[in-house]
Structures are given as C-alpha cells and as structure tokens.
Scaffold this motif. Sequence first.
Motif, PDB file in Angstrom:
ATOM      1  N   GLY A  80      -9.732   0.960  12.455  1.00 54.67           N
ATOM      2  CA  GLY A  80      -8.920   1.980  13.113  1.00 54.67           C
ATOM      3  C   GLY A  80      -7.513   2.113  12.580  1.00 54.67           C
ATOM      4  N   ALA A  81      -7.287   1.693  11.330  1.00 55.57           N
ATOM      5  CA  ALA A  81      -5.942   1.810  10.754  1.00 55.57           C
ATOM      6  C   ALA A  81      -5.568   3.280  10.593  1.00 55.57           C
ATOM      7  CB  ALA A  81      -5.871   1.090   9.425  1.00 55.57           C
ATOM      8  N   ASP A  82      -4.304   3.563  10.843  1.00 53.33           N
ATOM      9  CA  ASP A  82      -3.785   4.918  10.674  1.00 53.33           C
ATOM     10  C   ASP A  82      -3.252   5.167   9.278  1.00 53.33           C
ATOM     11  OD1 ASP A  82      -3.876   6.033  13.502  1.00 53.33           O
ATOM     12  OD2 ASP A  82      -2.768   4.174  13.835  1.00 53.33           O
ATOM     13  N   ILE A  83      -2.809   4.108   8.600  1.00 55.40           N
ATOM     14  CA  ILE A  83      -2.210   4.248   7.276  1.00 55.40           C
ATOM     15  C   ILE A  83      -2.485   2.985   6.476  1.00 55.40           C
ATOM     16  CG2 ILE A  83       0.046   3.368   8.055  1.00 55.40           C
ATOM     17  CD1 ILE A  83       1.338   5.409   6.100  1.00 55.40           C
ATOM     18  N   ILE A  84      -2.716   3.141   5.188  1.00 56.45           N
ATOM     19  CA  ILE A  84      -2.920   2.004   4.299  1.00 56.45           C
ATOM     20  C   ILE A  84      -2.055   2.185   3.057  1.00 56.45           C
ATOM     21  CG2 ILE A  84      -4.963   3.029   3.169  1.00 56.45           C
ATOM     22  CD1 ILE A  84      -6.068   0.132   2.945  1.00 56.45           C
ATOM     23  N   VAL A  85      -1.478   1.069   2.578  1.00 55.00           N
ATOM     24  CA  VAL A  85      -0.596   1.090   1.417  1.00 55.00           C
ATOM     25  C   VAL A  85      -1.163   0.163   0.355  1.00 55.00           C
ATOM     26  CG1 VAL A  85       1.763   0.797   0.587  1.00 55.00           C
ATOM     27  CG2 VAL A  85       1.359   1.432   2.979  1.00 55.00           C
ATOM     28  N   PHE A  86      -1.258   0.675  -0.881  1.00 57.53           N
ATOM     29  CA  PHE A  86      -1.709  -0.105  -2.027  1.00 57.53           C
ATOM     30  C   PHE A  86      -0.524  -0.368  -2.963  1.00 57.53           C
ATOM     31  CE2 PHE A  86      -5.637   2.020  -0.639  1.00 57.53           C
ATOM     32  CZ  PHE A  86      -6.488   0.918  -0.559  1.00 57.53           C
ATOM     33  N   PRO A  87      -0.612  -1.382  -3.829  1.00 51.82           N
ATOM     34  CA  PRO A  87       0.561  -1.809  -4.606  1.00 51.82           C
ATOM     35  C   PRO A  87       0.873  -0.947  -5.821  1.00 51.82           C
ATOM     36  CG  PRO A  87      -1.291  -3.240  -5.072  1.00 51.82           C
ATOM     37  CD  PRO A  87      -1.735  -2.325  -3.964  1.00 51.82           C
ATOM     38  N   GLU A  88       2.065  -1.167  -6.343  1.00 49.90           N
ATOM     39  CA  GLU A  88       2.480  -0.586  -7.613  1.00 49.90           C
ATOM     40  C   GLU A  88       1.620  -1.154  -8.735  1.00 49.90           C
ATOM     41  OE1 GLU A  88       6.633  -0.152 -10.207  1.00 49.90           O
ATOM     42  OE2 GLU A  88       6.367  -1.834  -8.815  1.00 49.90           O
ATOM     43  N   ASP A  89       1.229  -0.301  -9.668  1.00 50.83           N
ATOM     44  CA  ASP A  89       0.456  -0.707 -10.852  1.00 50.83           C
ATOM     45  C   ASP A  89      -0.912  -1.284 -10.502  1.00 50.83           C
ATOM     46  OD1 ASP A  89       2.567   0.034 -12.532  1.00 50.83           O
ATOM     47  OD2 ASP A  89       3.475  -1.956 -12.464  1.00 50.83           O
ATOM     48  N   GLY A  90      -1.371  -1.069  -9.271  1.00 54.64           N
ATOM     49  CA  GLY A  90      -2.629  -1.674  -8.858  1.00 54.64           C
ATOM     50  C   GLY A  90      -3.859  -1.041  -9.472  1.00 54.64           C
ATOM     51  N   ILE A  91      -3.743   0.163 -10.014  1.00 59.61           N
ATOM     52  CA  ILE A  91      -4.910   0.859 -10.552  1.00 59.61           C
ATOM     53  C   ILE A  91      -5.165   0.501 -12.007  1.00 59.61           C
ATOM     54  CG2 ILE A  91      -5.823   3.164 -11.094  1.00 59.61           C
ATOM     55  CD1 ILE A  91      -4.497   4.179  -8.544  1.00 59.61           C
ATOM     56  N   TYR A  92      -4.079   0.180 -12.754  1.00 57.48           N
ATOM     57  CA  TYR A  92      -4.281  -0.107 -14.188  1.00 57.48           C
ATOM     58  C   TYR A  92      -3.446  -1.279 -14.701  1.00 57.48           C
ATOM     59  CZ  TYR A  92      -0.559   3.419 -13.798  1.00 57.48           C
ATOM     60  OH  TYR A  92       0.535   4.141 -13.387  1.00 57.48           O
ATOM     61  N   GLY A  93      -2.698  -1.963 -13.837  1.00 60.06           N
ATOM     62  CA  GLY A  93      -1.873  -3.071 -14.311  1.00 60.06           C
ATOM     63  C   GLY A  93      -0.572  -2.585 -14.917  1.00 60.06           C
ATOM     64  N   TYR A  94       0.167  -3.512 -15.496  1.00 56.38           N
ATOM     65  CA  TYR A  94       1.505  -3.178 -16.008  1.00 56.38           C
ATOM     66  C   TYR A  94       1.695  -3.548 -17.478  1.00 56.38           C
ATOM     67  CZ  TYR A  94       2.061  -8.153 -14.975  1.00 56.38           C
ATOM     68  OH  TYR A  94       1.874  -9.512 -14.921  1.00 56.38           O
ATOM     69  N   LEU A  95       0.633  -3.894 -18.164  1.00 54.92           N
ATOM     70  CA  LEU A  95       0.770  -4.383 -19.534  1.00 54.92           C
ATOM     71  C   LEU A  95       0.730  -3.245 -20.548  1.00 54.92           C
ATOM     72  CD1 LEU A  95      -1.492  -7.570 -19.276  1.00 54.92           C
ATOM     73  CD2 LEU A  95       1.003  -7.407 -19.076  1.00 54.92           C
ATOM     74  N   PHE A  96       1.710  -2.361 -20.456  1.00 50.47           N
ATOM     75  CA  PHE A  96       1.826  -1.248 -21.391  1.00 50.47           C
ATOM     76  C   PHE A  96       3.245  -1.252 -21.949  1.00 50.47           C
ATOM     77  CE2 PHE A  96      -1.220  -0.043 -18.105  1.00 50.47           C
ATOM     78  CZ  PHE A  96      -2.326   0.325 -18.862  1.00 50.47           C
ATOM     79  N   ALA A  97       3.365  -1.198 -23.250  1.00 49.59           N
ATOM     80  CA  ALA A  97       4.685  -1.317 -23.877  1.00 49.59           C
ATOM     81  C   ALA A  97       5.301   0.025 -24.237  1.00 49.59           C
ATOM     82  CB  ALA A  97       4.593  -2.185 -25.131  1.00 49.59           C
ATOM     83  N   THR A  98       4.467   1.027 -24.501  1.00 50.31           N
ATOM     84  CA  THR A  98       4.968   2.313 -24.978  1.00 50.31           C
ATOM     85  C   THR A  98       4.325   3.446 -24.191  1.00 50.31           C
ATOM     86  OG1 THR A  98       3.220   2.653 -26.629  1.00 50.31           O
ATOM     87  CG2 THR A  98       5.153   1.338 -27.303  1.00 50.31           C
TER      88      THR A  98
END
Length: 379
Positions: A80-98
């Motif tokens: 019965g949650a009204d809102i859900i929050v997912f993290p930054e970079d959670g869909i593809y990670g953060y290992l991108f340099a360019t």
Amino acid sequence: MVTKIISVCLFGFMFFNIVHVSEMLLLGTSRKSGFYKAAVFEHAVIFPEKRASSYDEAVSQMFPNLDEYKRQADIAGTLGADIIVFPEDGIYGYLFATPSDIENYLEYIPDPAQVDWTPCTEHLRYERTKIQTFLSCLAKNNSIYLVANYGDKQPCQKTDPSCPKNGHFQYNTNIVFDRNGKLIARYHKQNLYFETQFNTPTTPEFIYFDTEFGRFGTFTCFDILFHDPAIPLIEKYNVTDIVFPTAWMDALPFFSAIGYHSSFALAYNVNFLSANLHYPEERFQGSGIYTPEGALAFYYNRSSPNGRLLVKEVPILNHNGNRYRTNMISFAETGIFKNYDFQGKVFWDTYNFVSLKSEKDNLIVCQGDLCCSLRMKRD
C-alpha cells in the motif's frame, strides 16, 4: 541574497561494520489518517560488463536492474505504498568516464511542464523510450508515485556555442511518474560530482510536484551541499517533502549518509526520502525515511551484498507558515559545556573531539558557542 543557516549537529552515526535495519516493513496495507506510506529502495546495482555499442544492447544490460526495480515496486504496491524512490545511477551504474561511454544508455526525456505524456500507454510517441515506458508501467500497475534517476539526452542547435559536438546535452536526471504512469516531473542535476559523462545545466532547476499528501521537491546527491536548488525549494516553493535519489559515498565524520540526510530533515522541517546505491566495497550505503522528529526507518549494512526495501508510514506535514523548528536547544544559553579531549584536523580545519569511552553515553562537544550533542550506544 541572504541564506539562512541552521546549525544542527547530528553526525553521531559512527558505524563499524554494523547492520541496522529499522522497522523495514509494515504488515498489511492499512493507512492511518494524517499519514502517507513511503518506500525507498537501496539497490545493489548491477554494472554493465562492457560498454554497449547500441541502444538495444544498452537496454538489455539495464534490464537486470529494472527487473529488481519491478520486484521492489510490486512489493511496495502490495504493502500500500503511496510513493517509492529509487537511487541515483541505479539503472546503469556510474562507471562511465566520457559522454560517449554513456550515450547509448540514455533516452530523450520530454519536459512534463510542456508535454502531457504517459509512456505506458503512449510508448510510440517518441523514439527510444523503453526505459521510461517500463518505469511508467511500474507506477501505473502499482498505483504508486515512482521516482527514479536516469539519463536525459537533450538535442541542441549547433549554432548554440554551448552545444556539444555530438549535438546534444546529457543530463543526470530525476524523473517522477504519478499513479497513472504519467510523467509529472523532470529534474536535471545541477551540482555534478566528477561526472564527466554529463553536462551541467546552465541555470539551476527548481522542480517540485504536488500530491494528495504533500508537495515534494527533488534534487540529487551532491546537490544537498549547495544553496541551489535545495534551499529555494524549501523557502520559496514551500515543499514539505524531499525525494532524494543518491549515489552517496560515506566520508566520515561529516558525510555519513544517515547522519547528513536525517539532519537535513530536522533542520529544514521536511520529510526526506533518501534512496542510495548499495555498494559497500566503495562505501556506498545508507538509505532512510526521515522526518523532522527523527529517522522512521533506515538501512546501513557494510557486510551484506544485498540492498533493502524500507516502507514506513510518514506524517503529512502542514507548516502553517512555520518553516523552521523553534524548539532547538541553544547550549550557549543554557551554559552546558564540556571540555574537549583533543583536537584534530578534518578536511584541513581544526575540530574539537571527545572520546567515546563508554558503551552508552550522552555527550556534548563545543567550539565557541556552537555545540553538538550525541546520544550513543554501541552495538
């Protein structure tokens, strides 16, 4: 411009490989009057094994993370949650340099202030919208507000001197869908933290959305250390709640995720929903649901490879013109002081310290008339 500064010292969270899960799930789906039910998910992100050479390949690499998002959103919806929050970079990670490293992972995200769009039912309206469509359908199918962090690819004119050579800007972006899957908010992160794959917006964006249980502002991770956009959202736009996707790397003693984020909630009298990545090998951990009265639920686990869903009933705030708390203690006025045990340098500044010698204690340490208090107990 005058900036209000409220000094609140609540950074007494010294974790030594501790597992603490505070009241993760509420049984049943009932909801008390004057409350809404919030969910945050600390996600153990699955990184791509190699750089995708096409959008379709990138989608296939992102879907293991999205499948986990679905599992958690379905659980939150069942509760019965009204809102859900997912993290930054959670869909593809953060290992991108360019910029080129991450380009195939991104989609064009239209401005919901200009466009009325529900990707789940209008997925052919724009090209390359598989990720937004998936998230939209998660929100719709669970009748839940859904906040996710994803990358936006915005075209620009070559005649614009700030337009990159590839013809588009790339932004670290928070997106919000309502209970029907409609895109209702898009925020481009202003204060990047060594994120060379993304562009910085020319001007800060102050993005909020209204729900039946409060006005929510959103910003991302490193933004919280700066005046814009956080403070105007609170002081000018009167948000009552913050949704905060983050990829927060703990840097003790000041930048412990739980201590910093819960202190923001207390100082600015807002509810604060923080969803972090779970990657303890690199000190990414610490998510929670915080109110001006304290932490309702948090997760901090440096030894497990698994993330965690937190679900909690949160009081609906009504400030009635009273933005800041008035019951904070002034130690200078009460004359409560303790001598420090020693001094030390932290980030090139000198601080006073007291030793944690007992299993349980209430401590105060001061420098001048600024004091911090700590109520602690060792696990």
